[in-house]
Design a protein around this motif. Structure first.
Motif, PDB file in Angstrom:
ATOM      1  N   MET A  71       0.802  -1.375   0.024  1.00 42.59           N
ATOM      2  CA  MET A  71      -0.068  -0.023   0.148  1.00 42.59           C
ATOM      3  C   MET A  71       0.847   1.214  -0.003  1.00 42.59           C
ATOM      4  SD  MET A  71      -2.864  -1.270  -0.182  1.00 42.59           S
ATOM      5  CE  MET A  71      -3.946  -2.727   0.224  1.00 42.59           C
ATOM      6  N   ALA A 100      -7.018   1.787   1.101  1.00 42.68           N
ATOM      7  CA  ALA A 100      -5.573   1.667   1.937  1.00 42.68           C
ATOM      8  C   ALA A 100      -4.539   2.332   1.252  1.00 42.68           C
ATOM      9  CB  ALA A 100      -5.616   0.142   2.018  1.00 42.68           C
ATOM     10  N   GLN A 103      -5.207   5.894   2.269  1.00 39.88           N
ATOM     11  CA  GLN A 103      -4.564   6.032   3.723  1.00 39.88           C
ATOM     12  C   GLN A 103      -3.061   6.354   3.510  1.00 39.88           C
ATOM     13  OE1 GLN A 103      -5.417   2.697   6.248  1.00 39.88           O
ATOM     14  NE2 GLN A 103      -7.350   2.579   5.551  1.00 39.88           N
ATOM     15  N   THR A 121     -13.227   0.262   3.974  1.00 40.46           N
ATOM     16  CA  THR A 121     -11.942   0.421   4.341  1.00 40.46           C
ATOM     17  C   THR A 121     -11.374  -0.708   5.688  1.00 40.46           C
ATOM     18  OG1 THR A 121      -9.974   1.952   4.443  1.00 40.46           O
ATOM     19  CG2 THR A 121     -12.043   2.159   5.985  1.00 40.46           C
ATOM     20  N   TRP A 122     -10.141  -0.695   5.840  1.00 34.96           N
ATOM     21  CA  TRP A 122      -9.565  -1.454   7.058  1.00 34.96           C
ATOM     22  C   TRP A 122      -8.250  -0.947   7.255  1.00 34.96           C
ATOM     23  CZ3 TRP A 122      -8.495  -2.998   2.039  1.00 34.96           C
ATOM     24  CH2 TRP A 122      -7.635  -3.663   1.901  1.00 34.96           C
ATOM     25  N   GLY A 123      -7.937  -1.140   8.679  1.00 37.12           N
ATOM     26  CA  GLY A 123      -6.409  -0.447   9.012  1.00 37.12           C
ATOM     27  C   GLY A 123      -5.410  -1.343   9.079  1.00 37.12           C
ATOM     28  N   SER A 125      -4.488  -5.960   8.568  1.00 33.00           N
ATOM     29  CA  SER A 125      -5.167  -7.030   7.901  1.00 33.00           C
ATOM     30  C   SER A 125      -4.744  -8.222   8.867  1.00 33.00           C
ATOM     31  CB  SER A 125      -4.200  -7.385   6.576  1.00 33.00           C
ATOM     32  OG  SER A 125      -4.450  -6.527   5.672  1.00 33.00           O
ATOM     33  N   ASP A 196      -2.704  -6.393  -0.130  1.00 26.93           N
ATOM     34  CA  ASP A 196      -4.144  -6.535   0.821  1.00 26.93           C
ATOM     35  C   ASP A 196      -3.441  -7.161   2.008  1.00 26.93           C
ATOM     36  OD1 ASP A 196      -5.934  -5.329  -0.820  1.00 26.93           O
ATOM     37  OD2 ASP A 196      -6.251  -7.308  -1.992  1.00 26.93           O
ATOM     38  N   HIS A 199      -1.102  -4.899   4.569  1.00 24.51           N
ATOM     39  CA  HIS A 199      -1.774  -3.648   5.062  1.00 24.51           C
ATOM     40  C   HIS A 199      -1.484  -3.387   6.503  1.00 24.51           C
ATOM     41  CE1 HIS A 199      -3.359   0.170   4.999  1.00 24.51           C
ATOM     42  NE2 HIS A 199      -4.747  -0.051   5.462  1.00 24.51           N
ATOM     43  N   THR A 201      -1.819   0.174   9.016  1.00 21.15           N
ATOM     44  CA  THR A 201      -1.878   1.691   9.248  1.00 21.15           C
ATOM     45  C   THR A 201      -2.553   2.169  10.453  1.00 21.15           C
ATOM     46  OG1 THR A 201      -3.927   1.978   7.913  1.00 21.15           O
ATOM     47  CG2 THR A 201      -1.638   2.316   6.738  1.00 21.15           C
TER      48      THR A 201
END
Length: 272
Positions: A71, A100, A103, A121-123, A125, A196, A199, A201
Motif C-alpha cells: 500500500m 488503503a 490512507q 476500508t480497513w487499517g 490485515s 491487501d 496492509h 496503518t
C-alpha cells in the motif's frame, strides 16, 4: 492515450474528465480505471476527475514480483501521478485496496490531500482478513480466472445482486475479465493480494488531519463494517456512514450507484 512515466519506476495509464477542483479516484484489487465509470459521470460536472490504472492493472506496468507491491508503494504511485499532472492538492476517494492506498497517500504525502474518502476500508490485515484474501488468491494461482471472478463476487456482491440481477452479474463478470481489452493479470492480482494481506496503518491513522469520510455497507462480507469503525476511531474528527438495504455490498458503488454517488458528492460539496 495519456501515460505518465513515474519516478516510482512504472508507466501509468490515467484519464482526466470534467472541470473544477481535482478529485482523484483510486479503485480496488485487480480493477482498472474503467470500474469508476458511474462515478466519473456523476462527479465530472463539479470536479476534475482523475482515474488511473494502478500498478498491476489495466495498461499500467505490472511488476512480476508480488512482494514488491504494498500500500505504501501504491500510495507513492498516486502521489507521483499528482506531481506529473501538476496538481498540488486534490480530494481523494479510494475503495477497498484503493482506500488503503489512500490512507498511505494521506499519511505520507499530507500536503497533497485536501480531503479523503475511505470506502470499504480497513487499517490492519488480521488473520480473518488474510484467510479471506486467500480464497480469492487460490484460483488465480491456478490461472482459473473464471473461478476467480465467480468466487470474488460471493464476497463483494450482495445476495440480492446474485439472485435477482443475473444479467447484471453476467455483465460484471464479462466486463471485468473476459471482455476487458486489458484484463487483470496473474502478476498484478498476486501483487494486489500481497498488498491487501500486508496492509497495516492502525498506529499511523491519527496522522490523517484532513476531512475524512469513511463508508461501509451493511452487507459487505469482504470488508465488514467492524473494520471501518476501527479506522474511524483512529482518525480524529472523521465521519462514518453505513449504507443500508439489500444492495449495500462491497460494490455498493455499482449496485446502488445513484444513492452512493449522491451521498459522496454531497459530502464533498458540503466541505465548501
Amino acid at each position: 492515450m495519456p501515460f505518465a512515466s513515474l519516478p516510482t519506476g512504472i508507466d501509468m495509464y490515467y484519464e482526466v474528465a470534467g472541470a473544477g477542483d481535482p478529485l482523484l479516484l483510486i479503485m480496488g484489487t485487480a480493477a482498472d480505471h474503467s470500474t469508476w465509470a458511474g462515478q466519473v459521470a456523476a462527479y465530472r460536472d463539479d470536479y476534475t476527475v482523475i482515474t488511473y490504472d494502478a500498478r498491476g492493472t489495466g495498461q499500467t506496468t505490472r511488476p512480476s514480483d508480488p512482494t514488491t507491491y504494498s500500500m505504501r508503494v501504491l500510495g507513492d504511485d498516486a502521489a507521483a501521478l499528482l506531481d506529473h499532472l501538476g496538481i498540488e492538492r486534490a480530494h481523494v476517494s479510494g475503495l477497498s485496496l484503493g482506500s488503503a492506498t489512500a490512507q498511505e497517500l494521506t499519511i505520507n504525502h499530507p500536503s497533497k490531500v485536501a480531503s479523503v474518502q475511505l470506502h470499504c476500508t480497513w487499517g490492519y490485515s488480521d488473520e480473518w482478513f488474510i484467510r479471506m484474501i486467500d480464497t480469492n488468491e487460490l484460483p488465480v494461482l491456478h490461472e482459473d480466472y473464471a473461478m476467480y471472478i465467480r468466487t470474488a463476487l460471493l464476497w463483494v456482491a450482495s445476495p440480492h445482486f446474485i439472485n435477482e440481477r443475473p444479467d447484471d452479474v453476467a455483465a460484471f463478470e464479462q466486463g471485468f475479465i473476459f471482455e476487458n481489452p486489458h484484463p487483470p493479470s496473474r502478476d498484478g492480482m498476486l501483487g494486489h493480494f500481497h498488498a491487501d494481506k500486508t496492509h497495516d496503518t492502525l498506529d499511523r491513522l491519527h496522522r490523517i488531519r484532513v476531512p475524512t469520510l469513511i463508508t461501509s455497507g451493511e452487507v459487505d462480507w469482504q470488508v465488514p463494517t467492524r473494520y471501518g469503525l476501527e479506522v474511524q476511531r483512529r482518525i480524529p474528527g472523521s465521519t462514518m456512514h453505513v449504507f443500508t438495504g439489500p444492495a449495500s455490498s462491497h460494490i455498493a458503488f455499482y449496485e446502488m450507484a445513484d444513492e452512493w454517488n449522491a451521498f459522496t458528492l454531497g459530502w464533498l460539496k458540503r466541505l465548501g
